[in-house]
Design a protein around this motif. Sequence first.
Motif, PDB file in Angstrom:
ATOM      1  N   LEU A   1       0.858  -1.183   0.207  1.00 55.57           N
ATOM      2  CA  LEU A   1       0.024  -0.197   0.147  1.00 55.57           C
ATOM      3  C   LEU A   1       1.002   1.301  -0.286  1.00 55.57           C
ATOM      4  O   LEU A   1       1.854   1.305   0.685  1.00 55.57           O
TER       5      LEU A   1
ATOM      6  N   ASP B   1      -7.862   0.329  -5.731  1.00 52.66           N
ATOM      7  CA  ASP B   1      -8.911   0.098  -4.967  1.00 52.66           C
ATOM      8  C   ASP B   1      -8.328   0.922  -3.799  1.00 52.66           C
ATOM      9  O   ASP B   1      -7.282   0.824  -3.275  1.00 52.66           O
TER      10      ASP B   1
ATOM     11  N   GLN C   1      -8.388   1.563   0.086  1.00 50.34           N
ATOM     12  CA  GLN C   1      -8.440   0.949   1.180  1.00 50.34           C
ATOM     13  C   GLN C   1      -8.597   2.020   2.434  1.00 50.34           C
ATOM     14  O   GLN C   1      -7.976   2.759   2.419  1.00 50.34           O
TER      15      GLN C   1
ATOM     16  N   ARG D   1      -4.701   0.973  -3.346  1.00 48.54           N
ATOM     17  CA  ARG D   1      -3.890  -0.307  -3.506  1.00 48.54           C
ATOM     18  C   ARG D   1      -3.776  -0.544  -5.025  1.00 48.54           C
ATOM     19  O   ARG D   1      -4.953  -0.668  -5.686  1.00 48.54           O
TER      20      ARG D   1
END
Length: 396
Positions: free
Chosen positions: A2, A103, A105, A111
């Motif tokens: 991340l 995406d 998070q 991510r």
Amino acid sequence: MLNTPVVIHAEFLTALAESFAQDTFIKLTLGKYRGELAGLKNIYVRKVNIKGKPHLAFTSRFKTRDIVKNYPFEEGAARIAEELNQGFQHCTCFTLQKDLILDLQQGQGFRFRQAAPTSQTPVSDTHDKTKKRLISALDKPYLHALQITDAVGNVYKNAQDKYKQINQFINLLHPMISAISAGSLKQVVDMGSGKGYLTFALYDYLHHVMGSDTAVRGIEFRPDLVALCNEIAASSGFHKLDFVEGSIADYPATGIDMLIALHACDTATDDAICKGILAGAELIVVAPCCHKQIRREMSKVKQQPEIAALTDHGIFMERQAEMVTDALRSLILEYHGYKTKVFEFISDAHTPKNVLVVGTKATISPEHQEEVLKRIHAVKNFYGVNCHYLEKLVGL
């Protein structure tokens, strides 16, 4: 792994630029919008050629309209990054080599990951050709769910005819719907909707091309198809589209502003027309299927010598019965105050059921109504028809 949004965006945009430069880019979608722009749901991005130069075409899909804008690649890539910073929580870039996925998070930023390519078939980037179709194949989840297209919007070879039929149907309806006063189409009902190909396309057209908030309902007696279509409508975000189980004859004739019935068999077409007439629908559109009732009527009597050669053979009798049935339907619609048209729905190469009967709500004088009634009786007498089923339904 991340990273912060800024780093993730840079890594993602680098991969995006590589796919564009290598001509492997297919399309990009932005979803899960949580920003402040009211009504915005998704943004779909594809590659188009405009005046010989590649651009990114953005389709911003709102609840009641679509907004399309084209940008040179650098400007378009910058807008993608901007949209990710202003409320979109998911992004997927489809390329011929791999899928690039972002995406958000919670509390950790975006991510970035890569996956095997969803499709390895390029999408056409011809800008002018795409504009000609009111129902584009791109970014239409319902077309994929109905097995018309693959996941990235390529029309399957065995579904080309169905896709053409969908677009021709919408193209035929376009001028008729455009002529109706804005806001008049509050409820559209598709009698005998089947798998819903044209029902979904009509909803898509009304909401995303015309910007209408019309409710659309499909009536179908097969419960498995009703369940399937309701599932696709929900997954497509078509909140004002639903399908109910039942017969055309049993559906209440109230609150219908537009009625369509495509290939309802034999007298089921008459049931649908009757519902539209009783509801005072602004527009009635039917594509008749089978014509058994009038053919039985005509077969009971010896035809006049002038037309005996046209009814002695079975295939000729069938075609004559089709013309008589639909001519009487058109006249009965006219008697009840509808301006009628009868024309070809689609060429014989795609389907043999190719007659479309359209009634548009108008006014009729008592004198003209009496003239139409005489024409109805004349046609019936000439062909030996005792009674058209639609006459019974409407009490004519």
